[in-house]
Design a protein around this motif. Structure first.
Motif, PDB file in Angstrom:
ATOM      1  N   ARG A  99       0.921  -0.792  -0.162  1.00  0.00           N
ATOM      2  CA  ARG A  99      -0.332  -0.117  -0.081  1.00  0.00           C
ATOM      3  C   ARG A  99       0.829   1.404   0.168  1.00  0.00           C
ATOM      4  NH1 ARG A  99      -2.911  -3.195   3.699  1.00  0.00           N
ATOM      5  NH2 ARG A  99      -2.139  -2.434   5.236  1.00  0.00           N
ATOM      6  N   LEU A 100       2.027   1.180   0.673  1.00  0.00           N
ATOM      7  CA  LEU A 100       2.418   2.747   0.734  1.00  0.00           C
ATOM      8  C   LEU A 100       3.714   3.006  -0.498  1.00  0.00           C
ATOM      9  CD1 LEU A 100       4.454   1.854   4.508  1.00  0.00           C
ATOM     10  CD2 LEU A 100       2.760   3.778   3.612  1.00  0.00           C
TER      11      LEU A 100
ATOM     12  N   ASN B 293       1.925   4.551  -3.204  1.00  0.00           N
ATOM     13  CA  ASN B 293       0.667   5.648  -2.495  1.00  0.00           C
ATOM     14  C   ASN B 293       1.855   6.730  -3.171  1.00  0.00           C
ATOM     15  OD1 ASN B 293       0.355   8.452  -0.709  1.00  0.00           O
ATOM     16  ND2 ASN B 293      -0.527   6.766   0.284  1.00  0.00           N
TER      17      ASN B 293
ATOM     18  N   LYS C  66       1.764  10.075  -2.837  1.00  0.00           N
ATOM     19  CA  LYS C  66       2.058  11.418  -2.046  1.00  0.00           C
ATOM     20  C   LYS C  66       3.662  10.509  -0.837  1.00  0.00           C
ATOM     21  CE  LYS C  66      -0.607  12.074   1.385  1.00  0.00           C
ATOM     22  NZ  LYS C  66      -1.797  13.084   2.196  1.00  0.00           N
ATOM     23  N   TYR C  67       3.578   9.078  -0.737  1.00  0.00           N
ATOM     24  CA  TYR C  67       3.951   8.774   0.299  1.00  0.00           C
ATOM     25  C   TYR C  67       5.733   8.583  -0.381  1.00  0.00           C
ATOM     26  CZ  TYR C  67       6.805   6.210   3.542  1.00  0.00           C
ATOM     27  OH  TYR C  67       7.679   5.690   4.489  1.00  0.00           O
TER      28      TYR C  67
ATOM     29  N   LEU D 105      -2.910   7.890   6.354  1.00  0.00           N
ATOM     30  CA  LEU D 105      -2.520   6.954   6.187  1.00  0.00           C
ATOM     31  C   LEU D 105      -3.295   5.818   7.945  1.00  0.00           C
ATOM     32  CD1 LEU D 105       1.020   6.240   5.272  1.00  0.00           C
ATOM     33  CD2 LEU D 105      -0.633   6.200   3.600  1.00  0.00           C
TER      34      LEU D 105
ATOM     35  N   ASP E  50      -0.232   1.301   8.098  1.00  0.00           N
ATOM     36  CA  ASP E  50       0.706   2.044   7.391  1.00  0.00           C
ATOM     37  C   ASP E  50       1.516   2.912   7.681  1.00  0.00           C
ATOM     38  OD1 ASP E  50      -0.866  -0.086   5.807  1.00  0.00           O
ATOM     39  OD2 ASP E  50      -1.247   1.095   4.839  1.00  0.00           O
TER      40      ASP E  50
ATOM     41  N   TYR F 101      -0.878  18.965  -1.966  1.00  0.00           N
ATOM     42  CA  TYR F 101      -1.289  17.545  -1.874  1.00  0.00           C
ATOM     43  C   TYR F 101      -2.767  18.376  -0.817  1.00  0.00           C
ATOM     44  CZ  TYR F 101       0.996  14.226  -4.608  1.00  0.00           C
ATOM     45  OH  TYR F 101       1.591  13.740  -5.084  1.00  0.00           O
TER      46      TYR F 101
END
Length: 196
Positions: A8-9, A12, A14-15, A129, A133, A195
Motif C-alpha cells: 500500500r505504501l 501511495n 504522496k508517501y 494512512l 501503514d 496535495y
C-alpha cells in the motif's frame, strides 16, 4: 501484515514523494551546515571564527522552528512548507549569485527556511494512512535521512576539485536543485497545487 502495508505504501504516490523529499531535504540541510565553514574559510575567515557562523545558523534554525510552528495556527502547513522551500531556494540562489560576506549571510539565513521541513514533510507524507501503514511508513521516512550521508560525498568531491568562484556556484547549484526537488515533489508541477 507488513507485506500488505509495504504494498500500500509503495502504491501511495504522496508517501513515496514524501520519502524522496525528506531524503533531498536532509541532504541539503547537512550540506548547507557543512558548507558554512568552507565558505567562510574561502573568505579568509579562520575556522575557529567561522564556526560562530554555524552556531548562529543553528540558533536561527531553532528559533525559526518555534516561529513556524506558531505560524501553522494561521497558515496551512502544506502552504507554509511551500513558502519556506521557496525562501530556501531564494537564499541559495543569492549564495550562487552574490559573493563575499553577503553570500555567507544568505547561507546562514537558509537555516531559517529549513526549520519546519523535516516534521512537516513527515506529517504530510503520513497523512491519511492507516495506523498499521503509518507505523511502517514512519520508519521509511526516518530512514530517508540517509540522504544526509550520501549527498555530502558528492559535495566533498566538488569542494576538493574547485576553487572559490566555481566552487561556490557549482556546490550551491546542487543545494538549489535539492530544495527545488523537495518543493516540486510535493506539488503538482503544472499548477503548484499542494496535495489535498
Amino acid at each position: 501484515m507488513r507485506a500488505d502495508s509495504f504494498k500500500r505504501l509503495f502504491a501511495n504516490g504522496k508517501y513515496k514523494e514524501g520519502v524522496l523529499a525528506q531524503m533531498f531535504y536532509v541532504a541539503a540541510q547537512i550540506m548547507c551546515w557543512t558548507f558554512i565553514i568552507q565558505y567562510a574559510g574561502n573568505l579568509g575567515i579562520p575556522k575557529s571564527t567561522a564556526q560562530n557562523f554555524n552556531i548562529v545558523a543553528m540558533s536561527i534554525f531553532l528559533g525559526s522552528r518555534f516561529i513556524s510552528t506558531f505560524m501553522m495556527k494561521y497558515i496551512n502547513a502544506k502552504k507554509l512548507l511551500m513558502i519556506f522551500a521557496i525562501g530556501a531556494m531564494v537564499t541559495t540562489a543569492g549564495v550562487i549569485l552574490i559573493e563575499g560576506m553577503a553570500g555567507l549571510y544568505l547561507l546562514v539565513a537558509t537555516s531559517a527556511f529549513m526549520s519546519l521541513m523535516f516534521p512537516t514533510i513527515y506529517g504530510i507524507a503520513l497523512d491519511g494512512l492507516s495506523e498499521e501503514d503509518s507505523a511502517l511508513g514512519a520508519a521509511g521516512l526516518v530512514m530517508a535521512i540517509v540522504g544526509g550521508a550520501l549527498m555530502p560525498i558528492l559535495q566533498g568531491s566538488m569542494i576538493d576539485m574547485e576553487k572559490i568562484g566555481p566552487f561556490t556556484e557549482s556546490t550551491f547549484h546542487l543545494f538549489y536543485l535539492l530544495f527545488a526537488f523537495a518543493l516540486l515533489l510535493f506539488t503538482d508541477t503544472g499548477a503548484f497545487k499542494i496535495y489535498k
